[in-house]
Design an enzyme around this catalytic site. Structure first.
Site, PDB file in Angstrom:
ATOM      1  N   ASP A   1       0.843  -1.204   0.000  1.00 45.88           N
ATOM      2  CA  ASP A   1       0.000   0.000   0.000  1.00 45.88           C
ATOM      3  C   ASP A   1       0.877   1.253   0.000  1.00 45.88           C
ATOM      4  OD1 ASP A   1      -2.496  -1.524   0.342  1.00 45.88           O
ATOM      5  OD2 ASP A   1      -1.593  -2.044   2.259  1.00 45.88           O
TER       6      ASP A   1
ATOM      7  N   HIS B   1      -4.689  -3.622   6.253  1.00 44.23           N
ATOM      8  CA  HIS B   1      -4.449  -3.832   4.825  1.00 44.23           C
ATOM      9  C   HIS B   1      -5.777  -4.194   4.171  1.00 44.23           C
ATOM     10  CE1 HIS B   1      -3.017  -5.072   0.975  1.00 44.23           C
ATOM     11  NE2 HIS B   1      -3.515  -6.277   1.157  1.00 44.23           N
TER      12      HIS B   1
HETATM   13  P1  NAX Z   1      -1.997 -18.234  -4.586  1.00 46.07           P
HETATM   14  O1  NAX Z   1      -3.366 -18.818  -4.427  1.00 46.07           O
HETATM   15  O2  NAX Z   1      -1.373 -18.153  -5.928  1.00 46.07           O
HETATM   16  O3  NAX Z   1      -0.977 -19.043  -3.669  1.00 46.07           O
HETATM   17  C1  NAX Z   1      -1.254 -19.375  -2.360  1.00 46.07           C
HETATM   18  C2  NAX Z   1      -0.519 -20.666  -2.069  1.00 46.07           C
HETATM   19  O4  NAX Z   1      -0.696 -20.955  -0.694  1.00 46.07           O
HETATM   20  C3  NAX Z   1      -1.061 -21.867  -2.864  1.00 46.07           C
HETATM   21  O5  NAX Z   1       0.012 -22.493  -3.541  1.00 46.07           O
HETATM   22  C4  NAX Z   1      -1.663 -22.754  -1.787  1.00 46.07           C
HETATM   23  O6  NAX Z   1      -1.503 -24.142  -2.070  1.00 46.07           O
HETATM   24  C5  NAX Z   1      -0.847 -22.338  -0.562  1.00 46.07           C
HETATM   25  N1  NAX Z   1      -1.483 -22.605   0.717  1.00 46.07           N
HETATM   26  C6  NAX Z   1      -2.806 -22.546   1.030  1.00 46.07           C
HETATM   27  N2  NAX Z   1      -2.985 -22.894   2.312  1.00 46.07           N
HETATM   28  C7  NAX Z   1      -1.757 -23.143   2.831  1.00 46.07           C
HETATM   29  C8  NAX Z   1      -1.290 -23.551   4.094  1.00 46.07           C
HETATM   30  N3  NAX Z   1      -2.143 -23.802   5.099  1.00 46.07           N
HETATM   31  N4  NAX Z   1       0.035 -23.702   4.272  1.00 46.07           N
HETATM   32  C9  NAX Z   1       0.885 -23.484   3.259  1.00 46.07           C
HETATM   33  N5  NAX Z   1       0.508 -23.121   2.024  1.00 46.07           N
HETATM   34  C10 NAX Z   1      -0.799 -22.941   1.815  1.00 46.07           C
HETATM   35  O7  NAX Z   1      -2.061 -16.806  -3.877  1.00 46.07           O
HETATM   36  P2  NAX Z   1      -1.022 -15.604  -3.999  1.00 46.07           P
HETATM   37  O8  NAX Z   1      -1.383 -14.744  -5.162  1.00 46.07           O
HETATM   38  O9  NAX Z   1       0.368 -16.117  -3.897  1.00 46.07           O
HETATM   39  O10 NAX Z   1      -1.438 -14.756  -2.676  1.00 46.07           O
HETATM   40  C11 NAX Z   1      -1.149 -15.274  -1.394  1.00 46.07           C
HETATM   41  C12 NAX Z   1      -1.838 -14.431  -0.332  1.00 46.07           C
HETATM   42  O11 NAX Z   1      -1.326 -13.080  -0.356  1.00 46.07           O
HETATM   43  C13 NAX Z   1      -3.352 -14.286  -0.482  1.00 46.07           C
HETATM   44  O12 NAX Z   1      -3.960 -14.451   0.787  1.00 46.07           O
HETATM   45  C14 NAX Z   1      -3.525 -12.865  -0.959  1.00 46.07           C
HETATM   46  O13 NAX Z   1      -4.785 -12.349  -0.619  1.00 46.07           O
HETATM   47  C15 NAX Z   1      -2.409 -12.190  -0.218  1.00 46.07           C
HETATM   48  N6  NAX Z   1      -1.993 -10.856  -0.700  1.00 46.07           N
HETATM   49  C16 NAX Z   1      -1.593  -9.958   0.234  1.00 46.07           C
HETATM   50  C17 NAX Z   1      -1.159  -8.702  -0.111  1.00 46.07           C
HETATM   51  C18 NAX Z   1      -0.714  -7.722   0.924  1.00 46.07           C
HETATM   52  O14 NAX Z   1      -0.406  -6.576   0.546  1.00 46.07           O
HETATM   53  N7  NAX Z   1      -0.662  -8.036   2.218  1.00 46.07           N
HETATM   54  C19 NAX Z   1      -1.143  -8.271  -1.541  1.00 46.07           C
HETATM   55  C20 NAX Z   1      -1.126  -9.418  -2.503  1.00 46.07           C
HETATM   56  C21 NAX Z   1      -2.015 -10.570  -2.129  1.00 46.07           C
HETATM   57  O15 NAX Z   1      -3.350 -10.246  -2.455  1.00 46.07           O
END
Ligand code: NAX
Length: 326
Positions: A159, A187
Site C-alpha cells: 500500500d 491492509h
Molecule cells: P496463490 O493462491 O497463488 O498461492 C497461495 C498458495 O498458498 C497456494 O500455492 C496454496 O496451495 C498455498 N497454501 C494454502 N494454504 C496453505 C497452508 N495452510 N500452508 C501453506 N501453504 C498454503 O495466492 P497468492 O497470489 O500467492 O497470494 C497469497 C496471499 O497473499 C493471499 O492471501 C492474498 O490475498 C495475499 N496478498 C496480500 C497482499 C498484501 O499486501 N498483504 C497483496 C497481494 C495478495 O493479495
C-alpha cells in the site's frame, strides 16, 4: 564466510511465492553477502508444483543459495528458521465476504503460530502477507506465546509503495524521491495513506498538490489498486506484493534511511489511541530486526476519521476471530 540464515516461505508454490523466492535467493533482501537456506511450506496438493519451483531455483545457480528444503509440515518447514514469510492462505472466492475469508484462514495461522513457537530460532521475525494479513498476524502471535508479540508483522508496504508511485507520477518525480509516507490501519480499502506527512523531493506533498486530489483520486486509486490489477491482469498482484515483502523485511534487517520512515503492521500498545493488542499499520523506523512507532505525528479531523474507521474494522475482525485468540 557468513553463516547462512534460514528463511521460510509458506504458500511457496503460489503466485507471490514464485516471484518472492528468486528475489530472496538472489540476495535482494538480506544483502549480496548473506547466504540463505530456504525452507518452503506448501499444502499436499501444492507439493508437486513446488518441486518444479525448486528445480528452477537450483537451475538458477544462485551463489548465495546454500540449500532448499520443502515440506507440507509446518513443524519441519519452521525448524530453526530466522525469518518467516507467511504468504500461503486460501484466496477469496467470488462467493466469500471478508468475514468468510477471515474464518476460512484463521485456523491456518493458529497452526502455523504454534509451529513457529515450537520450532523457530530464538531470533525469528515473521511477516504475514496472506490475507486478511493484520488479523492473521494477530492470530499467529496469540498462538505463539513464547515469541515476543513485536516479532509478528503484517504487510502494508505494498500500500505504501502504491501510494508513493501515485505521488511520484502526479509530481513527475521518481518513487525514490517520495518519503515519509505512512499507512495507518488495516491492509484493506479502509487503510489510510497519510499524505499529510509525506514529502516529495524533501518538500511537503500538501504544498505541492491540492487537497481535492489527495482526498479524492489519490486515496481512491491506492485503495482500489488491487482490484484494478485483478481486472487488468486476470490475477492478483504477485510480483509487486513479493517486492513489497522484500522491502519490508529488508528494511527491518538493514534499517530505513535517516529522517524517513516506513509502514509496518505491528502490535499496538495503545499508541495514537489505537487499542492495545491490534496488529495495526503505523509509520515506523526500523533496523536490526527491531522497530519503533514514529512519535508526535499530528492528524487533522479528516485523518482522524479515516484512522477511526480502519481501527473499527480491525476491532470487528478481532471480534470475528476471538475464539482463536485464547
Ligand atoms: P496463490 O493462491 O497463488 O498461492 C497461495 C498458495 O498458498 C497456494 O500455492 C496454496 O496451495 C498455498 N497454501 C494454502 N494454504 C496453505 C497452508 N495452510 N500452508 C501453506 N501453504 C498454503 O495466492 P497468492 O497470489 O500467492 O497470494 C497469497 C496471499 O497473499 C493471499 O492471501 C492474498 O490475498 C495475499 N496478498 C496480500 C497482499 C498484501 O499486501 N498483504 C497483496 C497481494 C495478495 O493479495
Amino acid at each position: 564466510m557468513t553463516a547462512p540464515i534460514r528463511v521460510s516461505v509458506t504458500g511457496a508454490a503460489g503466485n507471490i511465492g514464485y516471484a518472492l523466492l528468486f528475489r530472496l535467493a538472489a540476495g535482494d533482501c538480506y544483502g549480496k553477502d548473506q547466504p540463505i537456506i530456504l525452507q518452503l511450506l506448501e499444502i499436499a496438493p501444492g507439493m508437486k508444483a513446488l518441486e518444479g519451483v525448486v528445480m528452477e531455483l537450483l537451475d538458477s545457480a544462485f551463489p548465495l543459495l546454500h540449500g532448499v528444503e520443502i515440506s507440507d509440515d509446518p513443524n519441519k518447514a519452521f525448524s530453526g528458521i530466522n525469518q518467516a514469510f507467511l504468504v500461503g492462505s486460501r484466496p477469496r472466492t467470488k462467493d466469500m465476504n471478508r468475514a468468510d475469508l477471515i474464518s476460512a484462514n484463521g485456523p491456518i495461522f493458529t497452526g502455523q503460530g504454534r509451529a513457529l513457537n515450537d520450532n523457530a530460532a530464538d531470533d525469528v521475525r515473521v511477516i504475514v502477507v496472506g490475507n486478511p494479513c493484520n488479523t492473521n498476524a494477530l492470530i499467529a502471535a496469540h498462538s505463539a506465546p513464547g515469541i515476543p508479540k513485536d516479532r509478528f508483522h503484517a504487510m502494508t508496504r505494498l500500500d505504501e509503495n502504491r501510494a508513493k508511485a501515485q505521488l511520484a507520477k502526479k509530481l513527475s518525480a521518481l518513487p525514490g524521491e517520495v518519503s515519509n509516507l505512512g499507512i495507518w490501519g488495516n491492509h484493506s480499502d479502509t487503510m489510510y495513506p497519510d499524505f499529510a506527512h509525506a514529502r516529495v523531493r524533501g518538500q511537503a506533498v500538501t504544498e505541492q498538490v491540492g487537497q481535492d486530489w489527495l482526498q479524492g483520486d489519490f486515496l481512491k486509486t491506492v485503495a482500489t489498486r488491487g482490484k484494478a490489477i485483478i481486472e487488468a491482469r486476470g490475477a492478483s498482484s504477485a510480483a509487486s506484493a513479493a517486492s513489497a515483502a522484500i522491502d519490508h523485511m529488508s528494511t527491518l534487517w538493514h534499517g530505513n534511511a535517516k529522517g524517513d520512515f516506513t509502514s509496518m503492521g505491528v502490535w499496538s500498545e495503545g499508541q495514537y489511541g489505537v487499542p492495545k493488542g491490534l496488529i495495526f499499520s503505523f509509520p515506523v523506523t526500523s533496523g536490526g530486526g527491531n522497530w519503533s512507532i514514529v512519535e508526535g505525528l499530528e492528524h487533522d479531523e479528516f485523518a482522524k476519521a479515516k484512522i477511526a474507521a480502519t481501527t473499527q474494522e480491525l476491532l470487528n475482525e478481532r471480534e470475528t476471530v476471538k475464539d482463536l485468540l485464547k
